[in-house]
Scaffold this motif. Structure first.
Motif, PDB file in Angstrom:
ATOM      1  N   ALA A  93     -10.848  24.508  49.445  1.00 58.14           N
ATOM      2  CA  ALA A  93     -11.901  23.677  48.866  1.00 58.14           C
ATOM      3  C   ALA A  93     -13.197  24.031  49.575  1.00 58.14           C
ATOM      4  CB  ALA A  93     -11.589  22.196  49.037  1.00 58.14           C
ATOM      5  N   ALA A  94     -14.290  24.108  48.831  1.00 62.97           N
ATOM      6  CA  ALA A  94     -15.571  24.487  49.425  1.00 62.97           C
ATOM      7  C   ALA A  94     -16.602  23.387  49.229  1.00 62.97           C
ATOM      8  CB  ALA A  94     -16.072  25.783  48.800  1.00 62.97           C
ATOM      9  N   THR A  95     -17.446  23.229  50.234  1.00 62.90           N
ATOM     10  CA  THR A  95     -18.639  22.391  50.143  1.00 62.90           C
ATOM     11  C   THR A  95     -19.827  23.331  50.335  1.00 62.90           C
ATOM     12  OG1 THR A  95     -18.831  21.889  52.503  1.00 62.90           O
ATOM     13  CG2 THR A  95     -17.380  20.464  51.197  1.00 62.90           C
ATOM     14  N   ALA A  96     -21.014  22.786  50.386  1.00 70.69           N
ATOM     15  CA  ALA A  96     -22.195  23.625  50.585  1.00 70.69           C
ATOM     16  C   ALA A  96     -22.178  24.301  51.952  1.00 70.69           C
ATOM     17  CB  ALA A  96     -23.459  22.789  50.433  1.00 70.69           C
ATOM     18  N   ASP A  97     -21.528  23.684  52.937  1.00 65.97           N
ATOM     19  CA  ASP A  97     -21.569  24.183  54.308  1.00 65.97           C
ATOM     20  C   ASP A  97     -20.256  24.723  54.839  1.00 65.97           C
ATOM     21  OD1 ASP A  97     -24.260  23.307  54.549  1.00 65.97           O
ATOM     22  OD2 ASP A  97     -23.529  21.282  54.928  1.00 65.97           O
ATOM     23  N   THR A  98     -19.134  24.340  54.230  1.00 70.15           N
ATOM     24  CA  THR A  98     -17.836  24.682  54.803  1.00 70.15           C
ATOM     25  C   THR A  98     -16.827  25.087  53.736  1.00 70.15           C
ATOM     26  OG1 THR A  98     -17.148  22.383  54.707  1.00 70.15           O
ATOM     27  CG2 THR A  98     -18.051  23.138  56.801  1.00 70.15           C
ATOM     28  N   VAL A  99     -15.808  25.807  54.197  1.00 69.97           N
ATOM     29  CA  VAL A  99     -14.644  26.114  53.375  1.00 69.97           C
ATOM     30  C   VAL A  99     -13.443  25.497  54.094  1.00 69.97           C
ATOM     31  CG1 VAL A  99     -13.172  27.926  52.412  1.00 69.97           C
ATOM     32  CG2 VAL A  99     -15.659  28.243  52.493  1.00 69.97           C
ATOM     33  N   HIS A 100     -12.665  24.705  53.366  1.00 66.99           N
ATOM     34  CA  HIS A 100     -11.517  23.997  53.922  1.00 66.99           C
ATOM     35  C   HIS A 100     -10.241  24.662  53.411  1.00 66.99           C
ATOM     36  CE1 HIS A 100     -14.097  20.569  55.113  1.00 66.99           C
ATOM     37  NE2 HIS A 100     -14.820  21.040  54.117  1.00 66.99           N
ATOM     38  N   VAL A 101      -9.232  24.724  54.271  1.00 68.54           N
ATOM     39  CA  VAL A 101      -7.959  25.361  53.927  1.00 68.54           C
ATOM     40  C   VAL A 101      -6.831  24.423  54.346  1.00 68.54           C
ATOM     41  CG1 VAL A 101      -6.487  27.383  54.284  1.00 68.54           C
ATOM     42  CG2 VAL A 101      -8.974  27.637  54.364  1.00 68.54           C
ATOM     43  N   ARG A 102      -5.819  24.299  53.481  1.00 64.09           N
ATOM     44  CA  ARG A 102      -4.648  23.480  53.814  1.00 64.09           C
ATOM     45  C   ARG A 102      -3.404  24.078  53.185  1.00 64.09           C
ATOM     46  NH1 ARG A 102      -5.510  18.123  49.967  1.00 64.09           N
ATOM     47  NH2 ARG A 102      -5.013  19.159  47.996  1.00 64.09           N
ATOM     48  N   ASP A 103      -2.250  23.633  53.658  1.00 62.35           N
ATOM     49  CA  ASP A 103      -0.952  24.021  53.104  1.00 62.35           C
ATOM     50  C   ASP A 103      -0.798  23.319  51.761  1.00 62.35           C
ATOM     51  OD1 ASP A 103       1.775  24.251  52.440  1.00 62.35           O
ATOM     52  OD2 ASP A 103       2.426  24.017  54.507  1.00 62.35           O
ATOM     53  N   SER A 104      -0.492  24.067  50.719  1.00 56.22           N
ATOM     54  CA  SER A 104      -0.387  23.477  49.380  1.00 56.22           C
ATOM     55  C   SER A 104       0.790  22.518  49.247  1.00 56.22           C
ATOM     56  CB  SER A 104      -0.279  24.575  48.314  1.00 56.22           C
ATOM     57  OG  SER A 104       0.904  25.313  48.495  1.00 56.22           O
ATOM     58  N   LYS A 105       1.756  22.605  50.157  1.00 56.21           N
ATOM     59  CA  LYS A 105       2.915  21.716  50.085  1.00 56.21           C
ATOM     60  C   LYS A 105       2.768  20.492  50.984  1.00 56.21           C
ATOM     61  CE  LYS A 105       5.529  25.158  51.312  1.00 56.21           C
ATOM     62  NZ  LYS A 105       4.343  25.924  51.572  1.00 56.21           N
ATOM     63  N   ASN A 106       1.689  20.415  51.761  1.00 56.24           N
ATOM     64  CA  ASN A 106       1.495  19.307  52.688  1.00 56.24           C
ATOM     65  C   ASN A 106       0.039  18.840  52.620  1.00 56.24           C
ATOM     66  OD1 ASN A 106       1.623  17.453  54.727  1.00 56.24           O
ATOM     67  ND2 ASN A 106       2.047  18.902  56.351  1.00 56.24           N
ATOM     68  N   HIS A 107      -0.297  18.165  51.547  1.00 59.54           N
ATOM     69  CA  HIS A 107      -1.679  17.741  51.299  1.00 59.54           C
ATOM     70  C   HIS A 107      -2.230  16.816  52.370  1.00 59.54           C
ATOM     71  CE1 HIS A 107      -1.218  18.549  46.708  1.00 59.54           C
ATOM     72  NE2 HIS A 107      -1.136  19.642  47.435  1.00 59.54           N
ATOM     73  N   HIS A 108      -1.376  16.089  53.046  1.00 58.18           N
ATOM     74  CA  HIS A 108      -1.832  15.130  54.057  1.00 58.18           C
ATOM     75  C   HIS A 108      -1.747  15.699  55.470  1.00 58.18           C
ATOM     76  CE1 HIS A 108      -2.166  12.179  50.919  1.00 58.18           C
ATOM     77  NE2 HIS A 108      -0.927  12.429  50.551  1.00 58.18           N
TER      78      HIS A 108
END
Length: 67
Positions: A27-42
């Motif tokens: 997921a991207a915002t204007a300032d950052t790119v976020h990365v997570r495990d697709s099987k563990n959203h929390h």
């Protein structure tokens, strides 16, 4: 503001098969790119500056990490 306060629009990798492999969402915002495990959203998320993300993608494109 911390990352949990931001509404993010997550995108699953186009290489994801849905068969339980190792997949990520981004997921991207204007300032950052976020990365997570697709099987563990929390679970844990990583956040990179746009500059850091661009450098990472550049190294992937140049195949500097090997196969």
């Amino acid at each position: 503001m911390n990352n949990n306060d931001i509404e993010l629009s997550w995108f699953k990798s186009s290489y994801s098969s849905g068969e339980g492999g190792m997949c990520v969402e981004v997921a991207a915002t204007a300032d950052t790119v976020h990365v997570r495990d697709s099987k563990n959203h929390h679970g844990a998320q990583l956040a990179f500056s746009i500059r850091e993300w661009d450098a990472f993608i550049g190294r992937l494109t140049a195949e500097e990490f090997g196969a």
